[in-house]
Enzyme design. Structure first.
Site, PDB file in Angstrom:
ATOM      1  N   ASP A 119     -13.009   5.140   1.708  1.00  0.00           N
ATOM      2  CA  ASP A 119     -11.589   5.263   2.049  1.00  0.00           C
ATOM      3  C   ASP A 119     -11.166   6.722   2.089  1.00  0.00           C
ATOM      4  OD1 ASP A 119      -8.840   5.383   2.175  1.00  0.00           O
ATOM      5  OD2 ASP A 119      -8.470   3.904   0.615  1.00  0.00           O
TER       6      ASP A 119
ATOM      7  N   GLU B  32      -7.293   0.498  -4.533  1.00  0.00           N
ATOM      8  CA  GLU B  32      -7.307   0.372  -3.076  1.00  0.00           C
ATOM      9  C   GLU B  32      -8.638  -0.141  -2.516  1.00  0.00           C
ATOM     10  OE1 GLU B  32      -5.842   4.208  -1.885  1.00  0.00           O
ATOM     11  OE2 GLU B  32      -3.869   3.775  -2.704  1.00  0.00           O
TER      12      GLU B  32
ATOM     13  N   LYS C 134       2.874  11.304  -3.273  1.00  0.00           N
ATOM     14  CA  LYS C 134       1.867  10.648  -4.105  1.00  0.00           C
ATOM     15  C   LYS C 134       0.947  11.676  -4.776  1.00  0.00           C
ATOM     16  CE  LYS C 134      -1.567   6.933  -3.553  1.00  0.00           C
ATOM     17  NZ  LYS C 134      -2.052   5.973  -2.539  1.00  0.00           N
TER      18      LYS C 134
ATOM     19  N   ASP D 159       0.874  -1.167   0.000  1.00  0.00           N
ATOM     20  CA  ASP D 159       0.000   0.000   0.000  1.00  0.00           C
ATOM     21  C   ASP D 159       0.915   1.221   0.000  1.00  0.00           C
ATOM     22  OD1 ASP D 159      -1.646   2.123   0.551  1.00  0.00           O
ATOM     23  OD2 ASP D 159      -2.414   1.349   2.453  1.00  0.00           O
TER      24      ASP D 159
HETATM   25 MG   LIG Z   1      -4.556   4.654   1.840  1.00  0.00          MG
END
Ligand SMILES: [Mg+2]
Ligand SMILES: Nc1ncnc2c1ncn2[C@@H]1O[C@H](COP(=O)(O)OP(=O)(O)O)[C@@H](O)[C@H]1O
Lengths: 177, 624
Positions: free
Chosen positions: B210, B188, B88, B25
């Site tokens: 999320d 994800e 990111k 992840d």
């Molecule tokens: Mg995450």
């Protein structure tokens, strides 16, 4: 390649008919996916990976087509050598065109505020009813070989679905998505 | 919901045959790596027992290796210009896209004018965002290699479902730079659903919510007999826990009346305080606050008001995704919460209110994504029986091309199941036109300027004809990683030219190799050894795969095909002794090419087998 079969019903081993069993279609789709999906080939040779991507793409396209009420109608016509991508004047009766224009105007006249959500809902029900009628006619005409009529039913269906999706967009606008 | 049966006896190969595959992840804020440990898949701790690796890299002056994770955190206060957080958020972005949300970036960055790529200036030289990501990946892969005692055979890396093609491509490139073989980029939310799993009998619709540090994702999946099918996905790549920190920081400045002109170190200190308050509010209500010489208190009710705008945005996305999935709230069977920021009571309350049910939280929301990726990696590498489960994912953003008037025509709408291929025919609009420009875009908006440009390419050598006579067929293919490739074919003359287009921001193999070289001090020998190792692995994998395929389906081959395969195979085996990586690679490609027909035939057989049962049923139904 087997998946190059132009008949999507045959790909999924289901009867070639407009009214289909969505559960059986979904089951067979998943069954096939389980065999050809790239996840089954993540560790295989490049050739097999490429094959898997291609096969799965065909499968997904075939599934989407059959699942969609319009796509399925177009596909059935295509299998009977009727090309729906070419519309000619004679495919669209003046009555049909007139009705579509009226419906469009009705939609335009609905004020664009939140209070109109109910009105939109009401109109949606009305149109969905028309879609069902149209589908019945399509089945009847395509089964009895009246392909020109079936083609015209298809276009009417297409108009109605377009209208529904435009209504979706308006509704989304009103809801502020 | 019951946990996935990931340990049924017989489904797993013995320890010795087991290949080393892990799930990673690669988060905005924190990253984790997970691998199978005995019967279950778990996240791996560092030597001090910490599972999370803060996604922070601090670059030091020439010669010293960069610091990563907890070691780099101090740098946020003491050395903010060389300490990179939330990288990111920069992946796959160009100058324009960055300027409007740069507050989180403490390092300095410049936009390379030649290719509009973003570069961060540090004491250790200029760094592209993907190099920073690669540094994080390296630490995680080393952790896994020491845990599994050996080099990794493959990894699954997760990306937000909402990532566009550029962001996915760069994630893949970062992994290549870190020397990792990517088995799959996994969305994800899908990964989280896999972690929660299901008994084969389980059915239903699951919402995965999320909220991480920098991104927000919502997906709806249907679970049916071991198949996870993503129905719809949506989100916001610029919404996360960090934004809640920002709001709190603003609030502190307003309340305290303190000077709001802050240098980078002071700003980080304030954000740090805000984040601590946010975390405290998840445990305690109300909390005491003090900043400079001001002190006060804050409760969750007030916090909800301060952040109402952010919370509303998450709820709106949920509604939109429900709509895309054509489901009502009553049809949702489970909610899975993922991401550290879903610990906030203000978020939990709203989610519960919207869906009218308690969300699932039995797996740590920080770890759930990595665990799902670890499970998937184990399956993809072949450690687990093939029929255990299957993921059918979708493309999150519509793909289109530019048409007249700077408008975008959609070719593949969002939420289409991938892999997917669509073809479109184009024709010339001028007499004698020999070149056609095709511009590929991703996004939902109608104007070209509002979508992300993916690729722009020319189809050349069109024979001059009257307008509309020449035909060009363009195929858009999105693969299982959500990555695009475009193929154009000129049809009018019968002879067709074909070009392959890779999106412009993807790095060429040369660039990757150059970066690899730069990143390794004693490049030469290392590179050679690595190249040889890679080519050997590649060759052996192919030989192994082919041999087992022939053992099962060898009778599908004609004598001629069998001969060609065995010749190509023998040549490759001979080359394995030479230590000549280039030659090994060339012969591997050749054998690969020779096996394409065989691969297609095998696929057919599998398809026929798969539906044999059903075909008989259908026929008997027909007969009635
Ligand atoms: Mg995450
Ligand atoms: N107990 C908590 N209460 C509120 N927010 C938290 C808590 N723990 C972590 N967070 C927030 O979660 C975010 C990080 O979540 P994570 O899932 O690790 O992000 P990412 O996926 O972006 O790496 C940060 O904004 C962090 O402040």
């Amino acid at each position: 390649m087997l998946l190059q079969n132009k008949n999507f019903f045959q790909i999924f081993s289901i009867p070639e008919a407009y009214d289909l069993d969505p559960v059986l279609l979904a089951e067979n789709y998943r069954e096939l996916q389980a065999q050809v999906h790239p996840d089954r080939f993540a560790n295989a040779s490049e050739a097999e990976k490429l094959q898997a991507v291609k096969s799965t793409s065909v499968l997904n396209d075939a599934y989407e087509t059959l699942r969609s009420p319009q796509g399925r109608a177009a596909h059935l016509l295509q299998l009977r050598d009727v090309d729906v991508s070419k519309v000619s004047q004679s495919d669209l009766s003046p009555a049909l065109l007139f009705e579509q224009i009226q419906l469009r105007e009705e939609l335009e006249d609905i004020p664009r505020d939140e209070k109109s959500l109910n009105k939109l809902d009401h109109m949606r029900k009305q149109i969905e009813e028309k879609v069902r009628d149209c589908q019945k006619l399509f089945v009847k005409n395509s089964n009895t070989g009246q392909l020109l009529r079936a083609k015209s039913n298809y276009y009417e269906m297409q108009y109605l679905f377009k209208l529904l999706s435009d209504m979706d967009a308006i509704e989304e606008d009103l809801l502020g998505y | 919901m019951a946990l996935l049966q990931i340990s049924e006896p017989g489904g797993i190969t013995t320890q010795t045959e087991r290949k080393r595959a892990v799930g990673i992840d690669l988060g905005t804020t924190n990253s984790l790596v997970a691998a199978r440990c005995g019967d279950s898949v778990e996240t791996l701790p560092d030597s001090q027992g910490r599972h999370l690796l803060p996604s922070v890299v601090r670059y030091l002056p020439e010669g010293q290796p960069a610091l990563t994770g907890y070691q780099a955190l101090d740098g946020l206060l003491t050395d903010p210009l060389n300490t990179i957080v939330s990288v990111k958020r920069l992946l796959g972005k160009n100058g324009d896209e960055i300027s409007d949300n740069s507050s989180f970036l403490t390092g300095r960055f410049v936009v390379d004018q030649t290719n509009d790529a973003l570069v961060i200036t540090t004491v250790a030289g200029d760094k592209q965002p993907l190099e920073v990501s690669a540094d994080i990946l390296r630490v995680l892969s080393e952790r896994a290699e020491s845990y599994l005692s050996g080099p990794l055979d493959g990894v699954v890396i997760t990306v937000p479902a909402y990532f566009n093609d550029a962001q996915r491509q760069q994630t893949r490139d970062a992994a290549r730079l870190a020397g990792l073989k990517v088995l799959r980029l996994l969305n994800e939310p899908t990964s989280a659903a896999v972690a929660y799993g299901l008994d084969s009998g389980d059915q239903g619709n699951v919402v995965v919510f999320d909220l991480g540090g920098g991104t927000f994702d919502v997906s709806i999946l249907s679970l049916q007999k071991g198949v996870f099918q993503v129905l719809a996905t949506g989100g916001d790549t610029n919404l996360g826990g960090d934004d809640f920190d920002d709001k709190l920081a603003q609030w502190i400045l307003e309340q305290s009346g303190a000077n709001s002109e802050l240098d980078p170190g002071e700003r980080n200190a304030l954000l740090h305080l805000a984040r601590q308050m946010k975390h405290d509010l998840s445990e305690k209500d109300p909390i005491d606050v003090s900043y400079a010489d001001w002190s006060g208190s804050l409760d969750n009710e007030q916090y909800a008001r301060i952040t109402a705008n952010l919370i509303d945005r998450t709820i709106k996305v949920c509604r939109r995704v429900l709509r895309d999935a054509k489901l009502s709230i009553a049809q949702i069977n489970n909610i899975v919460l993922v991401g550290g920021a879903t610990r906030m009571p203000v978020i939990r309350n709203q989610v519960q209110k919207l869906f009218q049910r308690e969300p699932l939280v039995s797996i740590d929301p920080d770890k759930v994504v990595a665990i799902g990726a670890g499970i998937q990696a184990d399956v993809l590498i072949g450690n687990k029986t093939a029929d255990s489960f299957l993921l059918l994912d979708v493309n999150p953003l519509s793909l289109g091309i530019e048409t007249m008037g700077e408008l975008v025509e959609k070719i593949i709408p969002r939420n289409t199941t991938i892999p997917v291929a669509r073809t479109q025919e184009f024709t010339t609009y001028k007499d004698g036109q020999t070149v056609m420009l095709i511009h590929v875009l991703q996004g939902e908006r109608e104007l070209v300027s509002d979508c992300r440009s993916l690729a722009r390419f020319e189809v050349r050598g069109i024979p001059p004809m009257v307008a509309g006579a020449a035909k060009i067929r363009v195929t858009f293919q999105i693969d299982a990683d959500g990555l695009l490739s475009v193929d154009a074919k000129e049809l009018s003359t019968g002879t067709s030219t074909r070009i392959q287009v890779k999106p412009s921001y993807g790095l060429g193999s040369n660039e990757i190799e150059n970066m690899l070289k730069e990143s390794q001090e004693n490049a030469q020998s290392d590179m050679k050894a690595r190249a040889l190792k890679e080519s050997l692995i590649e060759a052996e994998q192919l030989l192994e795969a082919l041999e087992s395929a022939i053992a099962v389906d060898g009778d599908l081959l004609t004598d001629d095909e069998a001969l060609k395969l065995s010749e190509a195979g023998a040549a490759l085996k001979k080359a394995l002794q030479t230590e000549n990586s280039r030659e090994i690679h060339r012969l591997t490609e050749k054998l690969n090419g020779a096996s394409e027909g065989f691969a297609a035939k095998r696929m057919d057989v599998q398809i026929v087998d798969a539906l044999r049962g059903e075909s008989i049923d259908t026929m008997s139904q027909d007969g009635k």
